[in-house]
Design a protein around this motif. Structure first.
Motif, PDB file in Angstrom:
ATOM      1  N   ILE A 127     101.329  42.912 131.684  1.00 13.07           N
ATOM      2  CA  ILE A 127     101.691  42.220 132.923  1.00 13.07           C
ATOM      3  C   ILE A 127     103.155  42.458 133.271  1.00 13.07           C
ATOM      4  O   ILE A 127     103.503  42.678 134.440  1.00 13.07           O
ATOM      5  CB  ILE A 127     101.388  40.717 132.803  1.00 13.07           C
ATOM      6  CG1 ILE A 127      99.876  40.478 132.838  1.00 13.07           C
ATOM      7  CG2 ILE A 127     102.062  39.920 133.918  1.00 13.07           C
ATOM      8  CD1 ILE A 127      99.459  39.048 132.582  1.00 13.07           C
ATOM      9  N   HIS A 128     104.025  42.440 132.265  1.00 11.17           N
ATOM     10  CA  HIS A 128     105.444  42.705 132.509  1.00 11.17           C
ATOM     11  C   HIS A 128     105.632  44.097 133.111  1.00 11.17           C
ATOM     12  O   HIS A 128     106.466  44.283 134.011  1.00 11.17           O
ATOM     13  CB  HIS A 128     106.236  42.594 131.205  1.00 11.17           C
ATOM     14  CG  HIS A 128     106.230  41.228 130.616  1.00 11.17           C
ATOM     15  ND1 HIS A 128     106.561  40.974 129.289  1.00 11.17           N
ATOM     16  CD2 HIS A 128     105.928  40.011 131.163  1.00 11.17           C
ATOM     17  CE1 HIS A 128     106.471  39.677 129.055  1.00 11.17           C
ATOM     18  NE2 HIS A 128     106.083  39.075 130.174  1.00 11.17           N
ATOM     19  N   ASP A 129     104.855  45.053 132.635  1.00 13.74           N
ATOM     20  CA  ASP A 129     104.931  46.411 133.162  1.00 13.74           C
ATOM     21  C   ASP A 129     104.407  46.469 134.598  1.00 13.74           C
ATOM     22  O   ASP A 129     105.005  47.113 135.471  1.00 13.74           O
ATOM     23  CB  ASP A 129     104.120  47.348 132.261  1.00 13.74           C
ATOM     24  CG  ASP A 129     104.498  48.813 132.438  1.00 13.74           C
ATOM     25  OD1 ASP A 129     105.555  49.095 133.038  1.00 13.74           O
ATOM     26  OD2 ASP A 129     103.739  49.678 131.970  1.00 13.74           O
ATOM     27  N   LEU A 130     103.313  45.777 134.858  1.00 10.70           N
ATOM     28  CA  LEU A 130     102.706  45.791 136.194  1.00 10.70           C
ATOM     29  C   LEU A 130     103.585  45.109 137.233  1.00 10.70           C
ATOM     30  O   LEU A 130     103.605  45.509 138.401  1.00 10.70           O
ATOM     31  CB  LEU A 130     101.339  45.097 136.149  1.00 10.70           C
ATOM     32  CG  LEU A 130     100.215  45.834 135.417  1.00 10.70           C
ATOM     33  CD1 LEU A 130      99.048  44.890 135.139  1.00 10.70           C
ATOM     34  CD2 LEU A 130      99.735  47.037 136.219  1.00 10.70           C
ATOM     35  N   THR A 131     104.306  44.067 136.821  1.00 14.54           N
ATOM     36  CA  THR A 131     105.086  43.271 137.772  1.00 14.54           C
ATOM     37  C   THR A 131     106.584  43.575 137.740  1.00 14.54           C
ATOM     38  O   THR A 131     107.332  43.078 138.580  1.00 14.54           O
ATOM     39  CB  THR A 131     104.912  41.767 137.485  1.00 14.54           C
ATOM     40  OG1 THR A 131     105.346  41.503 136.147  1.00 14.54           O
ATOM     41  CG2 THR A 131     103.458  41.342 137.646  1.00 14.54           C
TER      42      THR A 131
END
Length: 310
Positions: free
Chosen positions: A144-148
């Motif tokens: 999620i950190h990578d996606l956002t």
């Protein structure tokens, strides 16, 4: 023809749906969600071009709940490949409520119909790589950190504990699937990871951006780096269309007509190819478990923007 949406227009629509929010009911079968304020409404749009517009309580944090199923599916597909994932969970919509056990008893080989119902989501979480529940959740959060592009996102410990302690039906689903070899992990470990996954918190800005990455076929919005392979992003959006709104997915397709996934916190994440991510939040739910204010907001947005994919 596509038409732009301004903050003023979104704020005006929020005023129109405030009364609708009173019709619904906040989810109370998870004790930590029962205290949510139905007046907390928010909407956000994050275009693939980078343009953003938000209205309402845009910084208010809410848990993803079933919206997290889309993210977990993408990660499980990256970890295992399509063949293994879909040997554990099917691809067909269900006309039953999201927590139903009936199809597990009547389908062969007793695997869940799709990854968006609870049984299917539990099987998907079991497939995510990690030796412990915290390792699995850590990998989901890193994803999620990578996606956002936002490393501040974490899960709400209080909500996770509340869900874990009250997850009697999900335990039943897990034990049934473990009996039939659909789930291999220990039931309590699967539930630990799943309830923490569902308790991941975001605001409307972060959720709209997440939806925009799926809308952008899995490519990072700034660098165009592929985070999710295009074919896997397509699979996730296809499930959002066919199964994303629980057993109201058919009606949603006709009235609104975009890929979307809802959660019982009142969040809905949408991804419209070439357009971007749309996120709405309103804790009061209808009888299917979807945000009543959120649904009306999405009707306004898709009509104004001519966004239906049909």
């Amino acid at each position: 023809m596509e038409r732009e949406m301004s903050k003023e227009l979104l704020e005006d629509w929020l005023l129109h749906v405030k009364d609708i929010a009173e019709i619904g009911k906040v989810a109370d079968y998870i004790p930590a969600l029962a205290s949510q304020d139905p007046r907390h409404l928010a909407v956000g749009i994050h275009r693939v071009s980078g343009q953003t517009v938000y209205a309402g309580k845009a910084d208010h944090l809410f848990t993803l709940q079933s919206v997290s199923k889309v993210i977990a599916l993408a990660l499980a597909l990256l970890d295992n490949g399509e063949e293994r994932v879909f040997s554990h969970v099917g691809m067909e919509p269900s006309g039953d409520p999201f927590h139903s056990i009936v199809k597990l008893e009547t389908s062969k080989p007793s695997k869940p119909l799709n990854p968006m119902i609870n049984a299917g989501a539990l099987a998907v979480t079991d497939l995510i790589q990690g030796n412990t529940p915290d390792e699995k959740v850590g990998r989901i959060l890193s994803f999620i950190h990578d996606l956002t592009s936002d490393k501040t996102i974490h899960f709400n410990q209080q909500v996770a504990e509340s869900e874990f302690q009250s997850a009697f039906l999900n335990r039943s689903l897990c034990y049934f699937m473990k009996q039939h070899g659909v789930i291999n992990g220990e039931v309590e470990d699967v539930l630990d990871a799943y309830t923490k996954q569902c308790s991941i918190e975001m605001n409307i800005k972060q959720l709209a951006r997440l939806g925009a990455v799926f809308a952008n076929d899995g490519y990072d919005l700034e660098t165009l780096r592929p985070i999710i392979p295009r074919n896997l992003a397509r699979i996730c959006k296809s499930f959002m269309v066919t199964c994303g709104m629980y057993d109201a997915s058919g009606e949603f397709a006709i009235k609104i007509g975009i890929p979307a996934k809802s959660g019982v916190s009142g969040a809905i994440m949408c991804s419209v190819k070439h357009y971007g991510g749309i996120a709405v939040f309103g804790p009061a739910l209808d009888e299917k478990g979807n945000s009543v204010a959120g649904l009306k907001l999405l009707e306004y947005i898709t009509k104004q923007g001519d966004l239906s994919i049909y």
